[in-house]
Design an enzyme around this catalytic site. Structure first.
Site, PDB file in Angstrom:
ATOM      1  N   TYR A   3     -22.397  46.489 -21.546  1.00 22.36           N
ATOM      2  CA  TYR A   3     -21.449  45.500 -21.058  1.00 22.36           C
ATOM      3  C   TYR A   3     -20.105  46.201 -20.833  1.00 22.36           C
ATOM      4  O   TYR A   3     -19.515  46.768 -21.758  1.00 22.36           O
ATOM      5  CB  TYR A   3     -21.303  44.338 -22.041  1.00 22.36           C
ATOM      6  CG  TYR A   3     -20.246  43.378 -21.558  1.00 22.36           C
ATOM      7  CD1 TYR A   3     -20.467  42.600 -20.432  1.00 22.36           C
ATOM      8  CD2 TYR A   3     -19.021  43.288 -22.197  1.00 22.36           C
ATOM      9  CE1 TYR A   3     -19.485  41.758 -19.959  1.00 22.36           C
ATOM     10  CE2 TYR A   3     -18.034  42.438 -21.718  1.00 22.36           C
ATOM     11  CZ  TYR A   3     -18.275  41.677 -20.610  1.00 22.36           C
ATOM     12  OH  TYR A   3     -17.299  40.850 -20.127  1.00 22.36           O
ATOM     13  N   ASP A  43     -26.116  43.485 -29.314  1.00 20.08           N
ATOM     14  CA  ASP A  43     -25.612  42.508 -28.349  1.00 20.08           C
ATOM     15  C   ASP A  43     -26.845  41.905 -27.686  1.00 20.08           C
ATOM     16  O   ASP A  43     -27.496  42.548 -26.863  1.00 20.08           O
ATOM     17  CB  ASP A  43     -24.689  43.195 -27.330  1.00 20.08           C
ATOM     18  CG  ASP A  43     -24.123  42.208 -26.297  1.00 20.08           C
ATOM     19  OD1 ASP A  43     -24.676  41.098 -26.165  1.00 20.08           O
ATOM     20  OD2 ASP A  43     -23.134  42.570 -25.625  1.00 20.08           O
ATOM     21  N   LYS A  90     -22.580  32.721 -22.025  1.00 22.99           N
ATOM     22  CA  LYS A  90     -23.682  32.953 -21.088  1.00 22.99           C
ATOM     23  C   LYS A  90     -24.825  31.961 -21.343  1.00 22.99           C
ATOM     24  O   LYS A  90     -24.610  30.771 -21.263  1.00 22.99           O
ATOM     25  CB  LYS A  90     -24.108  34.417 -21.182  1.00 22.99           C
ATOM     26  CG  LYS A  90     -22.929  35.409 -21.151  1.00 22.99           C
ATOM     27  CD  LYS A  90     -22.179  35.424 -19.829  1.00 22.99           C
ATOM     28  CE  LYS A  90     -20.865  36.176 -19.869  1.00 22.99           C
ATOM     29  NZ  LYS A  90     -20.935  37.538 -20.374  1.00 22.99           N
TER      30      LYS A  90
HETATM   31  C1  LIG Z   1     -20.130  38.436 -21.033  1.00 24.50           C
HETATM   32  C2  LIG Z   1     -20.654  39.440 -21.980  1.00 24.50           C
HETATM   33  C3  LIG Z   1     -19.876  39.895 -23.067  1.00 24.50           C
HETATM   34  C4  LIG Z   1     -18.450  39.423 -23.292  1.00 24.50           C
HETATM   35  O1  LIG Z   1     -18.400  38.061 -23.575  1.00 24.50           O
HETATM   36  P1  LIG Z   1     -17.152  37.100 -23.173  1.00 24.50           P
HETATM   37  O2  LIG Z   1     -17.620  35.766 -23.658  1.00 24.50           O
HETATM   38  O3  LIG Z   1     -16.982  37.192 -21.693  1.00 24.50           O
HETATM   39  O4  LIG Z   1     -15.964  37.610 -23.904  1.00 24.50           O
HETATM   40  C5  LIG Z   1     -20.454  40.818 -23.928  1.00 24.50           C
HETATM   41  N1  LIG Z   1     -21.708  41.285 -23.750  1.00 24.50           N
HETATM   42  C6  LIG Z   1     -22.481  40.866 -22.717  1.00 24.50           C
HETATM   43  C7  LIG Z   1     -23.853  41.412 -22.572  1.00 24.50           C
HETATM   44  C8  LIG Z   1     -21.980  39.946 -21.811  1.00 24.50           C
HETATM   45  O5  LIG Z   1     -22.740  39.557 -20.766  1.00 24.50           O
END
Ligand SMILES: *Cc1c(COP(=O)(O)O)cnc(C)c1O
Length: 383
Positions: A107, A180, A205
């Site tokens: 990311y 993550d 997401k």
């Molecule tokens: C969007 C995203 C983030 C960051 O999250 P936010 O809610 O935008 O701060 C981190 N890791 C992944 C895989 C993401 O898609």
């Protein structure tokens, strides 16, 4: 009066009924939002239900956190104002001088944070292609490495990292493993059950799923020093989301299992349809047998390979941008995991330091009709 389901129910059941809470005042099937920032003490001058000040004490967060902990089979979950607030809190709960291992392609926002802030603060970071377990092992410094951070499937090439193998390597060196799992969601992967110590999601997401809440979450396998430090930093630094966002997130998660299943089915259908298409150089999706992570994905993911895929367009950056402009149904926007399908030229978004191929378009597959999505891509790719 508030009812709570036994957590031995299936996760999709827990999500659909948001753990089964009823509003204690009205028996409403949907829990109320508690907007209060402060709580009165009782006649003995005690806090009621542990609530004093809402920076991290609010019933609306607690319901959402309990559901997330149950879905990830974790000990506890904590919400944050964004995925970045969650991830960076976990990293700042380490100590200056600690060594961490992170993926080369990951990311983008977190990679940039590590380079701009994390390193300046004192973290020592090695970026390696974590899809190759030996590459992780090669940079581990026993006693010095405190954390292996992985993302699987990994943005935007969907490289798969073997969570159990990465956990073994980290633990053998006395380090923790954090995952993550934004793209996999608890529907498709439960990293804690595979040996990870911490799971992070951008709840912005798939968890929320409607592109209308910014939120993040950490879920821990156990109560340990790192977790207590994370909790303390959240309280001290104040990166909390508001109760309304927590309430919307709880509402969004009611349909998580249906949404993710539909996205996975469509993403697989799109990947299969365009695999081998002469207008493309490659289709990157862990559900395709030729994907290098397919074998591991098959064993560590349940019920699908995710709602994200990338296509590499023949003709380079220009051709890819032409497709991104020609779509009529896919929305040309960043982010992922919403009910609407998105298409994005990542190299444009990430800028000059991006390690992503310039011919790559990332597709976040929503819940629209699969044939409509395929037809849209087909017309955008042109003759
Ligand atoms: C969007 C995203 C983030 C960051 O999250 P936010 O809610 O935008 O701060 C981190 N890791 C992944 C895989 C993401 O898609």
């Amino acid at each position: 009066m508030a009812r709570k389901h036994d957590t031995d129910r299936k996760p999709s059941t827990l999500a659909a009924q948001a753990m089964g809470w009823l509003d204690p005042a009205s028996n409403g099937v949907i829990p109320a939002i508690q907007p209060s920032t402060t709580y009165a003490r009782d006649e003995n001058y005690e806090k009621v239900g542990g609530h004093g000040y809402t920076r991290d004490e609010n019933p609306t967060y607690e319901q959402c956190e309990a559901l997330l902990a149950a879905l990830e089979e974790g000990h506890e979950a904590r919400l944050f104002a964004s995925g970045m607030a969650a991830a960076t809190t976990a990293l700042l709960a380490l100590a200056p001088g600690d060594h961490i291992v992170a993926p080369t392609v990951m990311y983008h926002g977190l990679r940039e944070w590590l380079l701009e802030v994390g390193v300046h603060w004192g973290l020592e970071v090695d970026f390696v292609p974590t899809g190759d377990i030996d590459a992780i092992a090669a940079v581990i410094r026993p006693g010095k490495t405190k954390l292996v951070w992985i993302e699987t499937p990994c943005n935007p090439t969907w490289v798969i990292t073997d969570i159990a193998a990465a956990a073994d390597i980290a633990h053998a060196a006395g380090a923790k493993l954090a995952v993550d799992s934004t793209v996999a969601t608890p529907v498709l992967t439960r990293p804690l059950a595979l040996g990870a110590d911490l799971v992070m999601h951008s709840a912005t997401k798939f968890l929320n799923g409607h592109s209308d809440v910014l939120a993040g979450v950490l879920v821990t396998a156990r109560d340990d020093d790192w977790w207590r430090r994370i909790h303390c930093l959240r309280h001290r630094n104040g990166g909390m989301l508001g109760p309304f966002e927590a309430w919307l997130l709880l509402r969004g998660m009611r349909t998580l299992y249906l949404r993710v299943a539909r996205s996975c089915d469509s993403a697989l259908a799109i990947a299969r349809h365009f695999d081998g298409d002469p207008r493309l150089v490659d289709v990157l999706y862990p559900g395709l047998p030729a994907h290098p992570g397919h074998g591991v994905a098959k064993s560590q993911m349940t019920g699908g390979f995710g709602g994200l895929l990338s296509i590499r367009v023949a003709g380079g950056a220009e051709a890819a941008l032409r497709v991104a402009k020609a779509v009529k149904l896919f929305v040309p926007a960043t982010s992922l995991g919403g009910v609407e399908s998105l298409i994005e030229h990542r190299a444009t978004t990430e800028g000059a330091t991006s390690p992503v191929p310039v011919d790559l378009l990332r597709l976040s597959v929503g819940i629209e009709d699969t044939d409509d999505l395929i037809a849209d891509l087909d017309q955008a790719l042109g003759a």
